[in-house]
Design a protein around this motif. Structure first.
Motif, PDB file in Angstrom:
ATOM      1  N   ASN A  37       0.896  -1.413   0.043  1.00  0.00           N
ATOM      2  CA  ASN A  37       0.094  -0.049   0.065  1.00  0.00           C
ATOM      3  C   ASN A  37       0.837   1.271   0.110  1.00  0.00           C
ATOM      4  OD1 ASN A  37      -1.868   1.913   0.317  1.00  0.00           O
ATOM      5  ND2 ASN A  37      -2.304   1.370   2.569  1.00  0.00           N
ATOM      6  N   CYS A  40       0.479   4.324   2.245  1.00  0.00           N
ATOM      7  CA  CYS A  40       0.791   4.544   3.676  1.00  0.00           C
ATOM      8  C   CYS A  40       2.278   3.995   3.992  1.00  0.00           C
ATOM      9  CB  CYS A  40      -0.095   3.619   4.628  1.00  0.00           C
ATOM     10  SG  CYS A  40       0.099   3.778   6.105  1.00  0.00           S
ATOM     11  N   ASP A  42       2.595   0.524   3.925  1.00  0.00           N
ATOM     12  CA  ASP A  42       2.295  -0.924   4.172  1.00  0.00           C
ATOM     13  C   ASP A  42       2.831  -1.846   3.187  1.00  0.00           C
ATOM     14  OD1 ASP A  42       0.985   0.265   6.355  1.00  0.00           O
ATOM     15  OD2 ASP A  42      -0.892   0.385   5.133  1.00  0.00           O
ATOM     16  N   CYS A  65       1.558   0.157   9.300  1.00  0.00           N
ATOM     17  CA  CYS A  65       0.920   0.748  10.348  1.00  0.00           C
ATOM     18  C   CYS A  65       0.049  -0.137  11.387  1.00  0.00           C
ATOM     19  CB  CYS A  65      -0.074   2.155   9.912  1.00  0.00           C
ATOM     20  SG  CYS A  65      -1.239   1.330   8.724  1.00  0.00           S
ATOM     21  N   SER A  68      -3.029  -1.947   9.467  1.00  0.00           N
ATOM     22  CA  SER A  68      -2.658  -3.208   8.503  1.00  0.00           C
ATOM     23  C   SER A  68      -2.069  -4.223   9.303  1.00  0.00           C
ATOM     24  CB  SER A  68      -1.647  -2.592   7.653  1.00  0.00           C
ATOM     25  OG  SER A  68      -0.372  -2.166   8.168  1.00  0.00           O
ATOM     26  N   ARG A 122      -7.446   5.083   5.105  1.00  0.00           N
ATOM     27  CA  ARG A 122      -7.128   4.114   6.172  1.00  0.00           C
ATOM     28  C   ARG A 122      -7.807   2.772   5.771  1.00  0.00           C
ATOM     29  NH1 ARG A 122      -3.019   4.440   8.463  1.00  0.00           N
ATOM     30  NH2 ARG A 122      -2.781   5.282  10.577  1.00  0.00           N
ATOM     31  N   CYS A 125      -5.292   0.601   4.474  1.00  0.00           N
ATOM     32  CA  CYS A 125      -4.540  -0.363   5.256  1.00  0.00           C
ATOM     33  C   CYS A 125      -5.022  -1.477   5.895  1.00  0.00           C
ATOM     34  CB  CYS A 125      -4.287   0.766   6.499  1.00  0.00           C
ATOM     35  SG  CYS A 125      -3.618   2.298   6.036  1.00  0.00           S
TER      36      CYS A 125
HETATM   37 ZN    ZN Z   1      -1.434   1.829   6.853  1.00  0.00          ZN
END
Ligand code: ZN
Length: 147
Positions: A37, A40, A42, A65, A68, A122, A125
């Motif tokens: 991702n 972010c 991830d 994060c 995730s 989000r 995530c």
């Molecule tokens: Zn994330």
């Protein structure tokens, strides 16, 4: 959802984010899907062993994060030892809930995670690991990227 249950689920999500379960690369597996991702940062790899129609092992590794990581951890815990059709159904449920296509369901603590639908960035995530599992149960041998 009553406030006590909500608080309990919230604590569970934080705990899974800090101390993920089913974490680490297994020595043996039948499926391996990378998921990224970029929004972010991830980056997760999902490992599964599928025997016949059953997912007998589900693990992941990577960095991301708290949302995730918690989502991947709870997904592995909840869906290990499910059949592929059952997993597909759960996946559909969760993705519908998180993207706001469905209102409520019987997903328990995963329903709390769906609270991210108020924050579109989000959602990527929370659903990253689930899209990786989706590829596994639908037989798509390709990495997942949210972009
Ligand atoms: Zn994330």
């Amino acid at each position: 959802m009553n406030p006590e249950l909500r608080a309990l689920y919230q604590e569970m999500i934080l705990d899974h984010g800090r101390r993920p379960r089913h974490f680490g690369a297994p020595a043996e597996y039948t499926h391996r899907i990378e998921a990224y991702n970029p929004l972010c940062g991830d980056r997760l790899t999902l490992y599964a062993t599928v025997e016949g129609e059953t997912i007998t092992s589900l693990q992941f590794e990577g960095e991301g994060c708290a949302i995730s990581v918690a989502s991947a951890s709870m997904m592995c815990e909840d869906l290990e030892n499910h059949s592929c059709p059952q997993a597909k159904q759960q996946l559909r449920h969760f993705l519908d809930l998180v993207t706001g296509r469905a209102q409520s369901s019987d997903l328990g603590r995963l329903e709390m995670l769906a609270g991210v639908k108020a924050f579109p960035s989000r959602v990527k995530c929370a659903t990253l690991a689930w899209h990786a599992l989706e590829n596994i149960v639908t037989g798509v041998d390709e990495p997942v990227t949210t972009e």
